[in-house]
Design a protein around this motif. Sequence first.
Motif, PDB file in Angstrom:
ATOM      1  N   LEU A 745       0.806  -1.220   0.000  1.00 19.74           N
ATOM      2  CA  LEU A 745       0.000   0.000   0.000  1.00 19.74           C
ATOM      3  C   LEU A 745       0.841   1.272   0.000  1.00 19.74           C
ATOM      4  O   LEU A 745       0.288   2.380  -0.039  1.00 19.74           O
ATOM      5  CB  LEU A 745      -0.922  -0.002   1.229  1.00 19.74           C
ATOM      6  N   GLY A 746       2.153   1.147   0.047  1.00 18.82           N
ATOM      7  CA  GLY A 746       3.024   2.314   0.017  1.00 18.82           C
ATOM      8  C   GLY A 746       3.252   2.937   1.367  1.00 18.82           C
ATOM      9  O   GLY A 746       3.825   4.021   1.458  1.00 18.82           O
ATOM     10  N   PHE A 747       2.835   2.279   2.440  1.00 16.76           N
ATOM     11  CA  PHE A 747       2.984   2.865   3.769  1.00 16.76           C
ATOM     12  C   PHE A 747       4.463   2.906   4.181  1.00 16.76           C
ATOM     13  O   PHE A 747       4.941   3.914   4.710  1.00 16.76           O
ATOM     14  CB  PHE A 747       2.203   2.077   4.817  1.00 16.76           C
ATOM     15  N   THR A 748       5.164   1.814   3.944  1.00 19.78           N
ATOM     16  CA  THR A 748       6.551   1.706   4.405  1.00 19.78           C
ATOM     17  C   THR A 748       7.441   2.753   3.751  1.00 19.78           C
ATOM     18  O   THR A 748       8.249   3.412   4.418  1.00 19.78           O
ATOM     19  CB  THR A 748       7.080   0.295   4.102  1.00 19.78           C
ATOM     20  N   ALA A 749       7.247   2.933   2.451  1.00 22.05           N
ATOM     21  CA  ALA A 749       8.093   3.891   1.731  1.00 22.05           C
ATOM     22  C   ALA A 749       7.810   5.328   2.142  1.00 22.05           C
ATOM     23  O   ALA A 749       8.703   6.183   2.140  1.00 22.05           O
ATOM     24  CB  ALA A 749       7.878   3.727   0.223  1.00 22.05           C
ATOM     25  N   ALA A 750       6.543   5.621   2.500  1.00 25.52           N
ATOM     26  CA  ALA A 750       6.157   7.005   2.801  1.00 25.52           C
ATOM     27  C   ALA A 750       6.460   7.412   4.228  1.00 25.52           C
ATOM     28  O   ALA A 750       6.491   8.600   4.541  1.00 25.52           O
ATOM     29  CB  ALA A 750       4.662   7.197   2.523  1.00 25.52           C
ATOM     30  N   SER A 751       6.636   6.440   5.131  1.00 22.93           N
ATOM     31  CA  SER A 751       6.798   6.770   6.540  1.00 22.93           C
ATOM     32  C   SER A 751       8.264   6.942   6.893  1.00 22.93           C
ATOM     33  O   SER A 751       9.107   6.149   6.488  1.00 22.93           O
ATOM     34  CB  SER A 751       6.190   5.674   7.419  1.00 22.93           C
ATOM     35  N   ALA A 752       8.521   7.974   7.665  1.00 23.64           N
ATOM     36  CA  ALA A 752       9.883   8.198   8.136  1.00 23.64           C
ATOM     37  C   ALA A 752      10.145   7.498   9.462  1.00 23.64           C
ATOM     38  O   ALA A 752      11.274   7.450   9.930  1.00 23.64           O
ATOM     39  CB  ALA A 752      10.135   9.711   8.279  1.00 23.64           C
ATOM     40  N   THR A 823      -8.058   4.773   0.969  1.00 25.38           N
ATOM     41  CA  THR A 823      -8.033   6.228   1.147  1.00 25.38           C
ATOM     42  C   THR A 823      -6.618   6.695   1.481  1.00 25.38           C
ATOM     43  O   THR A 823      -6.132   7.709   0.934  1.00 25.38           O
ATOM     44  CB  THR A 823      -9.001   6.652   2.270  1.00 25.38           C
ATOM     45  N   MET A 824      -5.951   5.973   2.362  1.00 25.19           N
ATOM     46  CA  MET A 824      -4.574   6.320   2.685  1.00 25.19           C
ATOM     47  C   MET A 824      -3.682   6.189   1.447  1.00 25.19           C
ATOM     48  O   MET A 824      -2.826   7.048   1.182  1.00 25.19           O
ATOM     49  CB  MET A 824      -4.067   5.418   3.809  1.00 25.19           C
ATOM     50  N   ASP A 825      -3.909   5.127   0.681  1.00 21.87           N
ATOM     51  CA  ASP A 825      -3.105   4.889  -0.514  1.00 21.87           C
ATOM     52  C   ASP A 825      -3.287   6.001  -1.549  1.00 21.87           C
ATOM     53  O   ASP A 825      -2.332   6.392  -2.250  1.00 21.87           O
ATOM     54  CB  ASP A 825      -3.483   3.535  -1.099  1.00 21.87           C
ATOM     55  N   VAL A 826      -4.519   6.527  -1.647  1.00 26.11           N
ATOM     56  CA  VAL A 826      -4.803   7.586  -2.630  1.00 26.11           C
ATOM     57  C   VAL A 826      -3.881   8.782  -2.423  1.00 26.11           C
ATOM     58  O   VAL A 826      -3.405   9.401  -3.388  1.00 26.11           O
ATOM     59  CB  VAL A 826      -6.284   8.016  -2.534  1.00 26.11           C
ATOM     60  N   PHE A 827      -3.602   9.130  -1.157  1.00 30.58           N
ATOM     61  CA  PHE A 827      -2.835  10.337  -0.864  1.00 30.58           C
ATOM     62  C   PHE A 827      -1.328  10.103  -0.766  1.00 30.58           C
ATOM     63  O   PHE A 827      -0.560  11.042  -0.573  1.00 30.58           O
ATOM     64  CB  PHE A 827      -3.346  10.965   0.438  1.00 30.58           C
ATOM     65  N   LEU A 828      -0.892   8.835  -0.891  1.00 32.25           N
ATOM     66  CA  LEU A 828       0.524   8.525  -0.764  1.00 32.25           C
ATOM     67  C   LEU A 828       1.136   8.253  -2.134  1.00 32.25           C
ATOM     68  O   LEU A 828       0.487   7.678  -3.022  1.00 32.25           O
ATOM     69  CB  LEU A 828       0.717   7.293   0.124  1.00 32.25           C
ATOM     70  N   PRO A 829       2.387   8.603  -2.319  1.00 31.94           N
ATOM     71  CA  PRO A 829       3.066   8.233  -3.561  1.00 31.94           C
ATOM     72  C   PRO A 829       3.344   6.731  -3.581  1.00 31.94           C
ATOM     73  O   PRO A 829       3.592   6.123  -2.541  1.00 31.94           O
ATOM     74  CB  PRO A 829       4.367   9.039  -3.504  1.00 31.94           C
ATOM     75  N   GLY A 830       3.245   6.129  -4.740  1.00 32.84           N
ATOM     76  CA  GLY A 830       3.473   4.696  -4.854  1.00 32.84           C
ATOM     77  C   GLY A 830       2.263   3.916  -4.408  1.00 32.84           C
ATOM     78  O   GLY A 830       1.136   4.426  -4.355  1.00 32.84           O
ATOM     79  N   GLY A 831       2.429   2.669  -4.059  1.00 35.02           N
ATOM     80  CA  GLY A 831       1.331   1.823  -3.613  1.00 35.02           C
ATOM     81  C   GLY A 831       0.480   1.328  -4.765  1.00 35.02           C
ATOM     82  O   GLY A 831       0.881   1.357  -5.942  1.00 35.02           O
ATOM     83  N   ILE A 832      -0.732   0.893  -4.455  1.00 37.12           N
ATOM     84  CA  ILE A 832      -1.643   0.355  -5.466  1.00 37.12           C
ATOM     85  C   ILE A 832      -2.174   1.469  -6.359  1.00 37.12           C
ATOM     86  O   ILE A 832      -2.360   1.310  -7.564  1.00 37.12           O
ATOM     87  CB  ILE A 832      -2.795  -0.405  -4.792  1.00 37.12           C
TER      88      ILE A 832
END
Length: 952
Positions: A745-752, A823-832
């Motif tokens: 979902l792109g969470f790992t890449a987006a989180s610091a 919804t979280m994925d929509v606002f993050l770069p990458g993911g599905i």
Amino acid sequence: MGMPGDASTGLDPALTDADEVARRLGVDPDHGLSSAEAAARLAVHGPNELRSARRTPFWRRALAQVADPLILLLLAAVVVSVVAWLVEGAEGWPIDALVILGIIVLNAVLGLVQESRAERAVAALAVMTQARSSVLRDAELRTVASAELVPGDILVLAEGDQVGADARLIRATSLQVAEAALTGESSAVEKHPGTLGGAVPLGDRRDMVFKGTAVSRGTGRAVVTATGMATEMGAIATMLDRTEAESTPLQVEVGHLGRTLGRIVIVIAIVVMVTVALVQGVRTPAEFVTVLLLGVSLAVAAVPEGLPAILSLVLALGVQRMAKRNAVVKRLSSVETLGSASVICTDKTGTLTTNRMTIQRVVTASGAVDLGGVGYEPVGEATVLGRPLADGPLRVEAQIVLGAGSLANDAQLAEREGAWQIEGDPTEAAFLVAARKLAGTVDEAARYDRIGEVPFSSERKMMSTAHRHEGGALVVLSKGAPDVLLRHCTRIQVGTRVVALDAVRRAHALAEAEALSEEAFRTIAVAYRPAPELEGGEGRADAAGFGEASERDLVYAGVVGIIDPPRPEVRPAVAEARAAGIRVVMITGDHPATATRIARDLGIIGEEGIALPGARLDGMDEHQLRDAVRTVSVFARVAPEHKLRIVDALQAEGLVVAMTGDGVNDAPALKSADIGIAMGIAGTEVTKEAADMVLADDDFATIVHAVREGRSIFDDIRKFLRYLLYSNMGEVLTVFLGVVFAGALGFTAASADGLVLPLLATQILWINLVTDSGPALAMGVDPEVDDVMARPPRGLHDRAIDRGMWIGIGVTGLVIAVITLLTMDVFLPGGIIPGGTDTFDVARTAGFTTLVFAGLVTAFNARSATSSAFRGLFANRWLWGSVLLAVALQVAVVSLPPLQVAFGTAPLDAAHWAVCAGMASVVLWVEELRKLGMRAAARRRADGGAPRVRAA
């Protein structure tokens, strides 16, 4: 025990002459206390009530709110969070600990408020169901709350009454009292006013009656000697320890559900924590605390720990609504069973009919007299074939019938505040009314004094009284069922003469009574005879010699036809019950022809239906009776044991039986039935005590309204269970799937951060607080969406959460989780879904908001398992109010800086809010499609399973 009112003497009233007891208590047994004196004594002695259990102190109730294992787990999380904060240098404020502690306090406050409201509702019900007693006040017979009885009151006792206080008997006629509740004696105890010769055990005090016991036969008068905790029942109450109230079956099931969910979710929480540790690693104490708080919060949020309080409140509020419709439910647990009723066994008189018994015809040897007027107002003309009744043999006979019927009578008729009211049995009161319509009858009856009585019983079907005329003559007067009374008669009144009752006249009398019954009249015959054998020494009447043996060689006077017209609202109520899959069965002691006529008029049976008489039941074994109850809906001329057998046979067929009753003889059947329903107006105190529900208006239509309310309450319970589990399942799956698929979902890449969590612990607890409180309560008072009477009754053992609901919970929970994560994925770069540019904090805040909004949307979905959420969309203003309040609180959590720090949120712009709202609405549309499919499948099943094919 000293005698109240004269504590200095310490005399035992059981060993003191009744007149002396009355004298010491300062009361005239023939007039009773004055209202003013009764009020003064009430102020001195206090209410006639047993001391209630000591109320739990506020601090204990407050501690109970945090005694739940899951709340203790949260408190442990607070401690862990504070320790971690201290280890890391105690910089700033321990935000996580403070937020969790604040949520615990808010939950406790909500729980206390809900408990208090439920306690007030139950207390109000206790007032509605308080016992009442008949007393002499100001020389008049009155009915007062038993709590208002005072020492010196004159109790007037009759069959079926509950004794309101300890009292010394002054007079008694065939009086028997059931004292099992006090002494354990299984059989009724005969009572008499004679003074005991010495001290005896409680069970042998035959000249006393005691609070909490019940009159099973006869009549009597007694002077109250002790009230409240000074009574023998009060002495026992002081020895009883406080006992815990038993949980209702539904509460047990919900508690089991909560424990099961708790175990499941704790396992899920552990799996989530282990998964985070394995996938992302835990490198610092702060990360360990974060993971621990996440698991604990997930466990707490997923279990609807507020269910018991909400359940009690919803049941109590529902019962109060029923009380406003004249159905007073004594036990909250009965509401659950009421919605399951599949058979209503009902008496005829006063329930299906108006309970305004009116004598409209008097039939004697010389003809028939018609009496006009209805109800208890003694206004109406006596006519013969439409012409006024003239003097002559027929008038003489009619006066004897109505005069004797008025004397052999325990009812009273009086005009109060411009309205005629009765005390006692409505059928007996009909004689008093009719006698006043026939000029001269009441004046003649007033010249007789009663000296003895053999009371009516359902087994004997007759009663007799002995009287002395002011001229000195003694007479026995009897009335009862014509076929029974005629067996005691050897002569008949013809004008002013008495002639032998030969076979022809006997057959004619029976035929006249049968003809009245076929016209839907209730028939009561009247007879009398001179009784010189009752003459005692020195010209005194010997009442001791009067008994059932005196009911012989009677002179048959005639028979009256009494009509009690059906209530106009009963026929549509019967139709509504039948449409709801509820069968109505009439069980009455009336004549089969009368019962059949009324049952046909009301739609209980068709034109071909007939009544099964009680005599036929005697010859049936249990298997034959079960066969009979499958098809017969009217039982007539039944005895008390028949009612119990009928109820048991219906239950053996797997039916849930509601049974109405008003007399002592109905109590066993009421206790055996799944729902015992007592008549509030005509019912005896014993019947009300045995019943689960009391009808304040004695109206059958009220029973149907109560069943509808019971079904609606159960529907509301299912609604808030559905709603809570929809949203809670969504939270669990959001966190679990978010951790498992964080990389995709792109969470790992987006989180610091070292740890990537879709929701923070404080956010999970906030969702639990906002969605599980106000909206859940509003669901508990939701108006009907589906017509609860348009479906068959539910089975008594059907689960509150069945397989279909579990499927809906799983589907909805999964949808909520998917849209939250997307919804979280929509606002993050990458993911599905590529293209987003926001930070992880903003995306998580958007997911957090979407989850809150989706939970609120499910409140409207949860209002029905099959109907559209748009049906009655604005019917529940409480739901709308709670949802709008929750939205406002969520906006505050996202927008206000102090709350942003507390809950780890970031500000959202208009586009973010629009996406959150739009994604949350997906839950609504998916559920609408699922319900549409369910309705289509139901229609196909209703059409026989064949698909609708369009003709070529």
